[in-house]
Scaffold this motif. Structure first.
Motif, PDB file in Angstrom:
ATOM      1  N   ILE A   1       3.916 -51.377 -49.005  1.00  0.00           N
ATOM      2  CA  ILE A   1       3.983 -50.829 -50.292  1.00  0.00           C
ATOM      3  C   ILE A   1       4.122 -52.163 -51.096  1.00  0.00           C
ATOM      4  N   VAL A   2       3.238 -52.174 -52.364  1.00  0.00           N
ATOM      5  CA  VAL A   2       3.183 -53.074 -53.458  1.00  0.00           C
ATOM      6  C   VAL A   2       3.758 -52.744 -54.723  1.00  0.00           C
ATOM      7  N   GLN A   3       4.545 -53.503 -55.350  1.00  0.00           N
ATOM      8  CA  GLN A   3       5.384 -53.325 -56.369  1.00  0.00           C
ATOM      9  C   GLN A   3       4.238 -53.850 -57.348  1.00  0.00           C
ATOM     10  N   GLY A   4       3.809 -52.962 -58.561  1.00  0.00           N
ATOM     11  CA  GLY A   4       3.219 -53.413 -59.620  1.00  0.00           C
ATOM     12  C   GLY A   4       3.672 -52.974 -60.841  1.00  0.00           C
ATOM     13  N   ARG A   5       4.261 -53.614 -61.657  1.00  0.00           N
ATOM     14  CA  ARG A   5       5.053 -53.408 -63.016  1.00  0.00           C
ATOM     15  C   ARG A   5       6.328 -52.608 -62.549  1.00  0.00           C
ATOM     16  N   ASP A   6       6.324 -51.340 -62.858  1.00  0.00           N
ATOM     17  CA  ASP A   6       7.254 -50.315 -62.672  1.00  0.00           C
ATOM     18  C   ASP A   6       6.994 -49.374 -61.629  1.00  0.00           C
ATOM     19  N   ARG A   7       5.898 -49.599 -60.968  1.00  0.00           N
ATOM     20  CA  ARG A   7       5.390 -48.581 -59.880  1.00  0.00           C
ATOM     21  C   ARG A   7       5.162 -49.109 -58.599  1.00  0.00           C
ATOM     22  N   HIS A   8       5.543 -48.456 -57.554  1.00  0.00           N
ATOM     23  CA  HIS A   8       5.168 -48.807 -56.280  1.00  0.00           C
ATOM     24  C   HIS A   8       4.134 -48.336 -55.674  1.00  0.00           C
ATOM     25  N   TYR A   9       3.117 -48.873 -54.974  1.00  0.00           N
ATOM     26  CA  TYR A   9       1.902 -48.329 -54.390  1.00  0.00           C
ATOM     27  C   TYR A   9       1.648 -48.434 -53.064  1.00  0.00           C
ATOM     28  N   PRO A  10       1.876 -47.389 -52.521  1.00  0.00           N
ATOM     29  CA  PRO A  10       1.723 -47.504 -50.732  1.00  0.00           C
ATOM     30  C   PRO A  10       0.170 -47.704 -50.595  1.00  0.00           C
ATOM     31  N   ILE A  11      -0.147 -48.550 -49.759  1.00  0.00           N
ATOM     32  CA  ILE A  11      -1.391 -49.186 -49.150  1.00  0.00           C
ATOM     33  C   ILE A  11      -1.960 -48.128 -48.474  1.00  0.00           C
ATOM     34  N   ASP A  12      -3.400 -47.460 -48.800  1.00  0.00           N
ATOM     35  CA  ASP A  12      -4.004 -46.683 -48.048  1.00  0.00           C
ATOM     36  C   ASP A  12      -4.883 -47.439 -46.907  1.00  0.00           C
ATOM     37  N   TRP A  13      -4.910 -46.888 -45.795  1.00  0.00           N
ATOM     38  CA  TRP A  13      -5.486 -47.681 -44.744  1.00  0.00           C
ATOM     39  C   TRP A  13      -6.793 -46.763 -44.307  1.00  0.00           C
ATOM     40  N   SER A  14      -6.979 -45.647 -44.889  1.00  0.00           N
ATOM     41  CA  SER A  14      -7.705 -44.641 -44.190  1.00  0.00           C
ATOM     42  C   SER A  14      -9.311 -45.216 -44.349  1.00  0.00           C
ATOM     43  N   GLY A  15      -9.624 -46.243 -45.141  1.00  0.00           N
ATOM     44  CA  GLY A  15     -10.870 -46.930 -45.270  1.00  0.00           C
ATOM     45  C   GLY A  15     -11.122 -47.991 -44.351  1.00  0.00           C
ATOM     46  N   ALA A  16     -10.053 -48.483 -43.591  1.00  0.00           N
ATOM     47  CA  ALA A  16     -10.092 -49.619 -42.983  1.00  0.00           C
ATOM     48  C   ALA A  16     -10.087 -49.200 -41.365  1.00  0.00           C
ATOM     49  N   VAL A  17      -9.426 -48.274 -40.958  1.00  0.00           N
ATOM     50  CA  VAL A  17      -9.178 -48.062 -39.589  1.00  0.00           C
ATOM     51  C   VAL A  17      -8.919 -46.369 -39.574  1.00  0.00           C
ATOM     52  N   GLU A  18      -9.121 -45.684 -38.211  1.00  0.00           N
ATOM     53  CA  GLU A  18      -9.038 -44.275 -37.794  1.00  0.00           C
ATOM     54  C   GLU A  18      -7.564 -44.396 -37.810  1.00  0.00           C
ATOM     55  N   THR A  19      -6.831 -43.312 -38.425  1.00  0.00           N
ATOM     56  CA  THR A  19      -5.373 -43.188 -38.571  1.00  0.00           C
ATOM     57  C   THR A  19      -5.036 -41.863 -38.844  1.00  0.00           C
TER      58      THR A  19
END
Length: 402
Positions: free
Chosen positions: A10-28
């Motif tokens: 999860i990346v914090q950007g300003r006042d929000r926290h963004y979970p990283i989506d892996w669906s475009g990189a691997v099968e999950t």
């Protein structure tokens, strides 16, 4: 959360926290969970997941966490191959993370001004200075690889691991995972002071920790009472139930929830044989729980929770294996303690909708996306003073012994 059976970022950007989506990189099966494995071709080129064919001398690399923990039990001056593998998976995941978040920032007409990397370790290995130092070295090497436009290969990974991180490198912190997992709880009105437990059940390991949560002014303090990491995760449970008769069969992860009759039928063996293996696994799990309970009571005998009747312990249950009823049954008592299973609250500043029932799987990544000085101060067992019982005062007649 790095080097777990699944990786969460999860990346914090300003006042929000963004979970990283892996669906475009691997099968999950879950877009926010990256299986911690990578493919390595015979020429040394690496890629996330199992996408590269292992033919022509290629291979799939996994089980990195357990191999690092084995090194920690007998550390040597030479770096283990598992450290190279850890740099590789972290670099590949970071490269996807940086690319994904920069796209998010552009859409919001913002810019990524500075990166800071927080990496988690279970409580017991976090207390090991050699492994903590090695993890920081791995993280610095991984970020250096992720930040340049080169193929990730075994040679590149080795060079990064042995390189010297300069003063201008990305800030890296190695954090006790349980503190990160507790971040949403510590920042909520539900937080309480006194002894707590947290059990994180993964595919390979189960991470146990008990701690005395309390505040000193505006700072949360988390002294560790007891901690352990054991190879008792869901894959080991499945292996125990399948036993030697089923070692050549292909099992699904979901089979870990099956009853004894299912395994007896699949293996064509007696029901009691499976029941015996289940009992042996349960005894190993309970043995660890009882050790943790005894250590916690000895460390903090004056806890209000330990002095109440019945003695109780609130426990946060996390990880993919936490949904298996076998573990919940085993967790009902710790050394005579009545266990109260609790859920971690979902924070309101998540940029993506996360199901409350599934947040425990992302909780560590959420906590790692925060500035650690704003989460909690963790004190290892070596730093924590045992909470001794007050001395009993003898009010007898001292003249009677004369």
């Amino acid at each position: 959360g790095w080097l777990l059976e699944v990786t969460k970022v999860i990346v914090q950007g300003r006042d929000r926290h963004y979970p990283i989506d892996w669906s475009g990189a691997v099968e999950t099966t879950d877009k926010f969970l990256l299986p911690t494995r990578f493919s390595e071709q015979s020429n040394g080129v690496m890629a996330l997941g199992s996408g590269l064919s292992p033919s022509n001398g290629g291979r799939i690399v996994e089980g990195i966490k357990l191999r690092l923990l084995e090194w920690e039990r007998a550390p040597t001056t030479s770096l283990p191959e598992s450290a190279e593998d850890a740099v590789a998976i972290m670099a590949l995941a970071l490269r996807h993370t940086i690319s994904t978040f920069e796209q998010i920032a552009r859409k919001q007409r913002g810019a990524v001004s500075r990166w800071r990397l927080n990496v988690g370790l279970p409580a017991a290995p976090w207390e090991s200075r050699p492994l903590r130092n090695l993890t920081e070295q791995i993280a610095r090497g991984a970020f250096s690889v992720a930040s340049v436009d080169v193929e990730v290969t075994r040679q590149v990974v080795k060079a990064a691991l042995q390189g010297d991180a300069g003063a201008g490198s990305t800030p890296v912190s190695v954090v006790a995972e349980f503190a990160a997992q507790l971040a949403s709880y510590l920042r909520s009105p539900k937080r309480e002071s006194d002894i707590h437990g947290l059990v994180d059940i993964g595919a390979g390991t189960v991470d146990f920790v008990s701690f005395n949560a309390h505040a000193a002014g505006s700072k949360h303090i988390l002294p560790i009472a007891s901690s352990a990491v054991r190879p008792l995760g869901s894959h080991y449970l499945l292996g125990a139930l399948a036993g030697k008769p089923g070692q050549d069969r292909v099992w699904n992860d979901q089979d870990a929830i099956r009853d004894d009759g299912f395994f007896a039928e699949q293996n064509q063996e007696q029901h009691c044989a499976v029941a015996h293996r289940r009992a042996v696994f349960g005894a190993a799990f309970r043995s660890c729980l009882n050790q943790m309970g005894e250590e916690s009571i000895a460390w903090y005998p004056t806890s209000e929770r330990f002095r109440s009747k019945p003695r109780k312990l609130p426990v946060f249950l996390c990880g993919g294996g936490s949904e298996i009823s076998e573990y919940r049954t085993l967790l009902k008592t710790w050394c005579g303690l009545k266990v109260e299973l609790r859920s971690l609250p979902v924070p309101e500043d998540m940029a993506d909708t996360v199901d409350a029932a599934r947040f425990h799987r992302l909780s560590v990544a959420y906590g790692l996306s925060l500035l650690q000085r704003n989460v909690a101060e963790v004190r290892g067992k070596a730093e924590s003073e045992r909470m001794e019982k007050p001395r009993e005062i003898d009010f007898g007649d001292r003249d009677a012994d004369r």
